[in-house]
Design a protein around this motif. Structure first.
Motif, PDB file in Angstrom:
ATOM      1  N   ALA A  69      42.372  40.050  45.169  1.00  0.00           N
ATOM      2  CA  ALA A  69      43.178  40.278  43.971  1.00  0.00           C
ATOM      3  C   ALA A  69      42.718  39.268  42.937  1.00  0.00           C
ATOM      4  N   GLU A  88      44.027  37.629  39.085  1.00  0.00           N
ATOM      5  CA  GLU A  88      45.115  37.573  38.119  1.00  0.00           C
ATOM      6  C   GLU A  88      44.725  36.686  36.960  1.00  0.00           C
ATOM      7  N   THR A 139      43.416  44.499  41.796  1.00  0.00           N
ATOM      8  CA  THR A 139      43.108  44.491  43.219  1.00  0.00           C
ATOM      9  C   THR A 139      41.873  45.353  43.395  1.00  0.00           C
TER      10      THR A 139
END
Length: 160
Positions: free
Chosen positions: A83, A85, A102
């Motif tokens: 993932a 971010e 993801t």
């Protein structure tokens, strides 16, 4: 344990607006810093990294001894699940945006691509960073946190 209350939440209602994939990737491409999440010893691991968005993929640089380098190098087929971010949230107003991607990470092995990423992604420390990892997004979500100027259909309200 004490709670730091020196930074009260800003007054006024806010709302959360879901971003579509293109809008989320556009915002992700507007910043150079994010956090990669991968599995190490069967536990989630988070590392801050700089990135570049290249043709819809996220590319980061890593070094030989990095756990992510080893995992991505051993991955067969699609790669290893990760993932990623990134966000830009104002600490005073708590307004801004956050994007989570993801997808699958693989080592970049093409020498020309590696050379290009070496010029685009400058390491933060003097460590030798000879590898690059490409993350191909499979699921992209994003949210924009804005001041609530009135009712708007389709948005989720946040409480201050």
């Amino acid at each position: 344990m004490t709670i730091d209350t020196a930074h009260p939440l800003p007054a006024g209602p806010r709302r959360s607006i879901e971003l579509d994939r293109d809008g989320a990737l556009r915002l992700l491409g507007s910043v150079s810093f994010g956090r990669i999440v991968f599995t190490r010893h069967a536990l989630p691991t988070v590392r801050p990294v700089n990135h570049v968005l290249d043709d819809g993929d996220i590319v980061i640089r890593t070094h030989e001894g990095a756990a992510l380098t080893a995992h991505a190098g051993q991955a067969d087929g699609q790669g290893v699940v990760v993932a990623y971010e990134a966000d830009a949230i104002d600490p005073g107003t708590h307004l801004g945006w956050s994007v989570v991607v993801t997808g699958y990470a693989r080592l970049v092995t093409d020498p020309e691509e590696l050379a290009r990423y070496r010029t685009l992604l400058i390491p933060w420390t003097p460590r030798t960073v000879d590898h690059a990892v490409r993350i191909r997004p499979e699921l992209t979500t994003g949210v924009r946190l804005t001041a609530d100027d009135g009712p708007d259909e389709g948005s989720s309200r946040l409480r201050p």
